[in-house]
Design a protein around this motif. Structure first.
Motif, PDB file in Angstrom:
ATOM      1  N   UNK A 144       6.244  10.785   9.203  1.00 32.36           N
ATOM      2  CA  UNK A 144       6.541   9.811   8.148  1.00 32.36           C
ATOM      3  C   UNK A 144       8.025   9.720   7.846  1.00 32.36           C
ATOM      4  N   UNK A 145       8.414   8.513   7.411  1.00 31.78           N
ATOM      5  CA  UNK A 145       9.756   8.270   6.880  1.00 31.78           C
ATOM      6  C   UNK A 145       9.622   7.400   5.635  1.00 31.78           C
ATOM      7  N   UNK A 146      10.748   7.168   5.022  1.00 28.75           N
ATOM      8  CA  UNK A 146      10.808   6.178   3.955  1.00 28.75           C
ATOM      9  C   UNK A 146      10.349   4.825   4.503  1.00 28.75           C
TER      10      UNK A 146
ATOM     11  N   UNK B 245       0.139  12.480   0.041  1.00 29.77           N
ATOM     12  CA  UNK B 245      -0.614  12.073  -1.146  1.00 29.77           C
ATOM     13  C   UNK B 245      -0.951  10.593  -1.142  1.00 29.77           C
ATOM     14  N   UNK B 246      -0.819   9.946   0.000  1.00 29.23           N
ATOM     15  CA  UNK B 246      -1.138   8.514   0.104  1.00 29.23           C
ATOM     16  C   UNK B 246      -2.646   8.310  -0.030  1.00 29.23           C
ATOM     17  N   UNK B 247      -3.027   7.304  -0.785  1.00 33.20           N
ATOM     18  CA  UNK B 247      -4.450   6.969  -0.959  1.00 33.20           C
ATOM     19  C   UNK B 247      -4.819   5.657  -0.286  1.00 33.20           C
ATOM     20  N   UNK B 248      -3.805   4.879   0.108  1.00 33.55           N
ATOM     21  CA  UNK B 248      -4.042   3.590   0.763  1.00 33.55           C
ATOM     22  C   UNK B 248      -3.117   3.498   1.980  1.00 33.55           C
TER      23      UNK B 248
ATOM     24  N   UNK C 139       7.282  -3.125   0.982  1.00 32.27           N
ATOM     25  CA  UNK C 139       6.567  -2.874  -0.267  1.00 32.27           C
ATOM     26  C   UNK C 139       5.843  -1.521  -0.278  1.00 32.27           C
ATOM     27  N   UNK C 140       5.571  -0.946   0.869  1.00 37.37           N
ATOM     28  CA  UNK C 140       4.920   0.360   0.959  1.00 37.37           C
ATOM     29  C   UNK C 140       5.896   1.466   0.554  1.00 37.37           C
ATOM     30  N   UNK C 141       5.364   2.657   0.299  1.00 40.52           N
ATOM     31  CA  UNK C 141       6.211   3.807  -0.031  1.00 40.52           C
ATOM     32  C   UNK C 141       6.704   4.526   1.217  1.00 40.52           C
ATOM     33  N   UNK C 142       5.828   4.588   2.250  1.00 40.48           N
ATOM     34  CA  UNK C 142       6.164   5.320   3.465  1.00 40.48           C
ATOM     35  C   UNK C 142       5.785   4.516   4.698  1.00 40.48           C
ATOM     36  N   UNK C 143       6.479   4.809   5.780  1.00 44.58           N
ATOM     37  CA  UNK C 143       6.075   4.355   7.109  1.00 44.58           C
ATOM     38  C   UNK C 143       5.656   5.602   7.872  1.00 44.58           C
TER      39      UNK C 143
ATOM     40  N   UNK D 243       0.857  -1.184   0.000  1.00 49.12           N
ATOM     41  CA  UNK D 243       0.000   0.000   0.000  1.00 49.12           C
ATOM     42  C   UNK D 243       0.893   1.234   0.000  1.00 49.12           C
ATOM     43  N   UNK D 244       0.289   2.408  -0.105  1.00 48.97           N
ATOM     44  CA  UNK D 244       1.100   3.624  -0.088  1.00 48.97           C
ATOM     45  C   UNK D 244       1.835   3.793   1.242  1.00 48.97           C
ATOM     46  N   UNK D 245       1.126   3.525   2.344  1.00 49.17           N
ATOM     47  CA  UNK D 245       1.734   3.746   3.662  1.00 49.17           C
ATOM     48  C   UNK D 245       1.326   2.652   4.632  1.00 49.17           C
ATOM     49  N   UNK D 246       2.246   2.323   5.525  1.00 43.25           N
ATOM     50  CA  UNK D 246       1.938   1.459   6.662  1.00 43.25           C
ATOM     51  C   UNK D 246       2.234   2.266   7.913  1.00 43.25           C
ATOM     52  N   UNK D 247       1.438   2.041   8.938  1.00 42.75           N
ATOM     53  CA  UNK D 247       1.615   2.757  10.197  1.00 42.75           C
ATOM     54  C   UNK D 247       2.380   1.878  11.170  1.00 42.75           C
TER      55      UNK D 247
END
Length: 171
Positions: free
Chosen positions: A67-69, A111-114, A74-78, A15-19
């Motif tokens: 946020x970070x890389x 700009x994360x959508x997921x 597989x995500x774009x951001x953490x 996904x775009x981001x994971x928390x």
């Protein structure tokens, strides 16, 4: 917004981001925090060290998000957020809700959508899973956001069931 609850490994979410249910130090730990740092690699730790050297010399405050890389994930951001420790003598539900709303706000600036969330504060911070699920899903549901997909990724069946029940109730 589509909100779901699944059982799985948050480090495998494409996904775009994971928390990340982070410690305030942002330097890794056990549980979700340790798994994200191990699987994501040294890029995440390096980015967290830069945050500590800059805006967060005393650590990330509870309920805030940054946020970070995502490094090798597989995500774009953490998106790192620090949940509250549960105590029966003090209502910390607003701090827990803030973890979710602030993470969604950070996702929006990226700009994360997921986005994928773990069960923040339910591990070593001892928040009761059913209560945490209600707080989390309500916070996500009530936060204005451009995020289209919110996936709660839970480590075990009991947590998945609690979050799925909350999704059915608030969704």
């Amino acid at each position: 917004m589509r909100i779901t609850a699944v059982q799985g490994d948050i480090t495998e979410q494409d996904l775009d981001a994971v928390v990340n249910a982070a410690k305030s130090t942002l330097l890794g730990g056990g549980g979700v925090d340790g798994a994200i740092h191990r699987r994501g690699g040294p890029e995440i730790l390096d980015a967290c060290k830069q945050l500590r050297a800059g805006d967060y010399p005393d650590g990330l405050p509870t309920g805030q998000a940054v946020a970070t890389t995502a490094g090798k994930l597989p995500a774009r951001w953490v998106i790192h957020t620090v949940g509250p420790t549960y105590t029966a003598s003090e209502d910390r539900s607003e701090l827990l809700a803030s973890c979710f709303s602030e993470s969604l706000k950070v996702a929006g600036t990226l700009g994360a959508r997921t986005i994928a969330f773990p069960a923040i504060s339910t591990g070593s911070y001892c928040y009761p899973v059913e209560e945490a699920a209600r707080i989390a899903v309500r916070a996500v549901h009530d936060t204005p956001t451009e995020v289209d997909v919110v996936r709660f990724v839970l480590f075990d069946g009991h947590s998945r069931d609690a979050f799925a029940d909350a999704v059915r109730h608030y969704g």
